[in-house]
Motif scaffolding. Sequence first.
Motif, short mmCIF file in Angstrom:
data_model
loop_
_atom_site.label_atom_id
_atom_site.label_comp_id
_atom_site.label_asym_id
_atom_site.label_seq_id
_atom_site.Cartn_x
_atom_site.Cartn_y
_atom_site.Cartn_z
N ARG A 214 -49.87 22.69 20.39
CA ARG A 214 -49.09 22.17 19.27
C ARG A 214 -48.66 23.28 18.32
NH1 ARG A 214 -50.49 16.66 18.85
NH2 ARG A 214 -49.76 16.45 16.74
N GLN A 223 -41.23 19.09 16.87
CA GLN A 223 -42.31 18.19 17.26
C GLN A 223 -43.33 18.16 16.13
OE1 GLN A 223 -41.10 16.37 19.65
NE2 GLN A 223 -42.76 16.68 21.05
N ASP A 225 -45.95 16.93 13.31
CA ASP A 225 -47.04 15.97 13.40
C ASP A 225 -46.65 14.60 12.85
OD1 ASP A 225 -48.80 17.43 14.76
OD2 ASP A 225 -49.88 18.18 13.04
N SER A 226 -45.85 14.61 11.79
CA SER A 226 -45.58 13.34 11.12
C SER A 226 -44.40 12.58 11.71
CB SER A 226 -45.32 13.58 9.64
OG SER A 226 -44.15 14.33 9.51
N HIS A 227 -44.02 12.93 12.94
CA HIS A 227 -42.95 12.22 13.60
C HIS A 227 -43.33 10.76 13.85
CE1 HIS A 227 -39.59 14.69 14.60
NE2 HIS A 227 -39.18 13.79 15.48
N ASP A 316 -49.79 10.10 22.15
CA ASP A 316 -49.09 11.15 21.40
C ASP A 316 -48.30 10.54 20.24
OD1 ASP A 316 -47.71 13.98 21.29
OD2 ASP A 316 -46.08 12.51 21.37
N ARG A 320 -49.08 10.92 16.17
CA ARG A 320 -48.08 11.43 15.23
C ARG A 320 -47.78 10.40 14.14
NH1 ARG A 320 -45.83 16.13 17.56
NH2 ARG A 320 -46.23 16.16 19.79
#
Length: 324
Positions: A214, A223, A225-227, A316, A320
């Motif tokens: 990551r 990409q 994390d808070s997606h 995943d 996120r």
Amino acid sequence: MRAPVLDAADPQAIATAAGLLRAGRLVAFPTETVYGLGASALDAQAAARIFEAKGRPAFDPLIVHVADVSQLDVLARDVPPVARRLAARFWPGPLTLVLRRTPLVPDVVTAGLDTVGLRLPAHPAAQALLRAFGGPLAAPSANPFGYVSPTTAEHVAAQLGERVDLILDGGPSRVGVESTIVSLVGEPLLLRPGGVPREALEDALGRALPLARRDAPLCAPGQLDSHYAPRTPLRLLAAGEERRAAAGRRVGLLALYAAPAGDSGYAAIEVLAPDGQLTTAATRLFAALRRLDALGLDALEAEACDAKGLGLAILDRLRRSAAA
Ligand code: TXA
Ligand code: MG
């Protein structure tokens, strides 16, 4: 002005959409993974509009959608044999291949990277649109940056209806999570788990497919994390943790296969896959998250699944969602 929503099965709607794209406008269209926010991939100005409409940072590259495998040699260079092997096996379908790009692809599309992500989608409406337009389409998921991806035309209309020129309605997305992204620049690397399970790719490659770290610099920009984050804070339940809402709080539960027995205290419960199938869970994941998010609850809790098959992509997205 709100964008019209047209039936993607209507050839006239496809022709209208292709005309708008040729004029540099934005068209949201269905794919088998999630809905995409499309613009001409070879028109830098049109592609820049995507970033504006989504509120997307310029460092986050767009996936380029193609109608035909032969586009590999138009948009990418130094294409390794393994790319052709994966394309032959998984295209059309939820797989994006990251390859070195040709100068044809504008900088704004790839966020200045020397590589481009290519995908041949399986949804018949996406293919019809690509053919009618006659060129590649840059398309991220059709949601405001950082929010849950859209799996219906209604999801797109609710959030980006004022910012796109047309929405094509092709029904709910069959896969429900985004494409798997594999870098083939150097050793094959899994950049984002998605609709094609890692195990299927490893089978085709005849070797292990490591997941990109990551924190690796620039290997999967955007990409964050808070997606995929709902507005309501979401927490992933620990393995074996009892499914029970804390007293005095209105909590929603995103359950995997079944609701908890008895009175668990949750204000709302969504069961992702009553049939026990991860494919069903993936298909329903984002819509269920949106429904829970719309209730204005204090918190959401989600049950984790095993990181196998489609479970890797689901986990995943849940992680996120919880990271916001
Ligand atoms: O299923 C999908 O892939 C959907 C549908 C619409 O096709 N699209 C999608 O796009 O999920 P988006 O923008 O939400 O995610 C694209 C991600 C970027 O955030 C980035 O991580 C990765 O793809 N990406 C694109 N081009 C890349 C490149 N050249 N190198 C590394 N990663 C890339
Ligand atoms: Mg996205």
